[in-house]
Design an enzyme around this catalytic site. Structure first.
Site, PDB file in Angstrom:
ATOM      1  N   TYR A  23       0.735  -1.371   0.193  1.00 56.96           N
ATOM      2  CA  TYR A  23      -0.070  -0.089   0.055  1.00 56.96           C
ATOM      3  C   TYR A  23       0.708   1.404   0.006  1.00 56.96           C
ATOM      4  O   TYR A  23       0.176   2.527   0.131  1.00 56.96           O
ATOM      5  CB  TYR A  23      -1.022   0.266   1.131  1.00 56.96           C
ATOM      6  CG  TYR A  23      -2.013  -1.235   1.245  1.00 56.96           C
ATOM      7  CD1 TYR A  23      -2.649  -1.467   0.014  1.00 56.96           C
ATOM      8  CD2 TYR A  23      -2.052  -2.050   2.173  1.00 56.96           C
ATOM      9  CE1 TYR A  23      -3.576  -2.487  -0.032  1.00 56.96           C
ATOM     10  CE2 TYR A  23      -2.786  -3.048   2.384  1.00 56.96           C
ATOM     11  CZ  TYR A  23      -3.759  -3.299   0.982  1.00 56.96           C
ATOM     12  OH  TYR A  23      -4.390  -4.444   0.865  1.00 56.96           O
ATOM     13  N   HIS A 100      -8.816   1.437  -5.564  1.00 59.23           N
ATOM     14  CA  HIS A 100      -7.919   0.700  -4.570  1.00 59.23           C
ATOM     15  C   HIS A 100      -6.252   0.850  -4.918  1.00 59.23           C
ATOM     16  O   HIS A 100      -6.304   1.359  -6.082  1.00 59.23           O
ATOM     17  CB  HIS A 100      -8.042  -0.791  -4.813  1.00 59.23           C
ATOM     18  CG  HIS A 100      -9.486  -1.275  -4.805  1.00 59.23           C
ATOM     19  ND1 HIS A 100     -10.090  -1.760  -3.574  1.00 59.23           N
ATOM     20  CD2 HIS A 100     -10.323  -1.428  -5.673  1.00 59.23           C
ATOM     21  CE1 HIS A 100     -11.132  -1.870  -3.767  1.00 59.23           C
ATOM     22  NE2 HIS A 100     -11.576  -2.074  -4.887  1.00 59.23           N
TER      23      HIS A 100
HETATM   24  C1  DQA Z   1      -7.678  -2.248  -0.965  1.00 58.18           C
HETATM   25  C2  DQA Z   1      -7.691  -3.667  -1.465  1.00 58.18           C
HETATM   26  C3  DQA Z   1      -8.571  -4.434  -0.671  1.00 58.18           C
HETATM   27  O1  DQA Z   1      -8.476  -6.069  -1.078  1.00 58.18           O
HETATM   28  C4  DQA Z   1      -8.100  -4.621   0.886  1.00 58.18           C
HETATM   29  O2  DQA Z   1      -8.941  -5.368   1.796  1.00 58.18           O
HETATM   30  C5  DQA Z   1      -7.804  -3.176   1.572  1.00 58.18           C
HETATM   31  C6  DQA Z   1      -7.196  -1.988   0.445  1.00 58.18           C
HETATM   32  C7  DQA Z   1      -6.589  -1.212  -1.721  1.00 58.18           C
HETATM   33  O3  DQA Z   1      -6.776  -0.257  -1.616  1.00 58.18           O
HETATM   34  O4  DQA Z   1      -5.906  -1.828  -2.343  1.00 58.18           O
HETATM   35  O5  DQA Z   1      -8.034  -2.904   2.507  1.00 58.18           O
HETATM   36  O6  DQA Z   1      -8.961  -1.702  -0.991  1.00 58.18           O
END
Ligand code: DQA
Length: 149
Positions: A23, A100
């Site tokens: 992330y 995402h």
């Molecule tokens: C997310 C991807 C999701 O699968 C995960 O549960 C997250 C972050 C992303 O920003 O890549 O909490 O939404």
């Protein structure tokens, strides 16, 4: 001025510390500041909210019904599980873009399923914090009257 709600789901308050290899290092405060700068350029107003609780996110969507033109939402893990969040997005009829940070389609199989995306204007995934700026550009483009290229 057009108002857009930027909504973040569970665990996104930990951005910057949470699994940075997936992330990145930007915090939610960094992303908020970046989006506020872009909103200024685009001539729209943003409201931001994050919650780890499904019901709080749903309440925030309900209260945006008459005040906001659209939503940029990173639903976090609720993307893959939440019928109630889907129902709230359907009920409010707010146009939204699902974003995402990571490319959910290149990870575990369960992450490639979204219970929301077929209701969305579109989805942006895999660009880190830029997923949010692309999502904001996308919803504004969608909401503004058509213009010649
Ligand atoms: C997310 C991807 C999701 O699968 C995960 O549960 C997250 C972050 C992303 O920003 O890549 O909490 O939404």
């Amino acid at each position: 001025m057009m108002r857009i709600l930027v909504l973040h789901g569970p665990n996104l308050n930990l951005l910057g510390r949470r699994e940075p290899e997936l992330y990145g290092h930007a915090t939610l405060t960094d992303i908020t500041a970046m989006l506020d700068g872009l909103a200024k350029d685009l001539g729209v107003a943003l409201d931001h909210a994050q919650s780890n609780h499904e019901g709080v996110l749903i309440d925030r969507l309900h209260s945006a019904m008459d005040t906001h033109a659209g939503v940029v939402i990173n639903p976090g893990g609720l993307t893959h599980t939440s019928v109630s969040l889907r129902d709230a997005l359907a009920a409010t009829e707010l146009p939204f873009v699902e974003v995402h940070l990571s490319n959910v389609h290149a990870r575990e199989e369960f992450r490639s399923r979204s219970l929301l995306v077929d209701l969305a204007v579109g989805q942006v995934a895999g660009f880190g914090p830029a997923s949010y700026s692309l999502g904001l550009r996308g919803i504004v483009e969608h909401l503004r009257p058509p213009h010649p290229i």
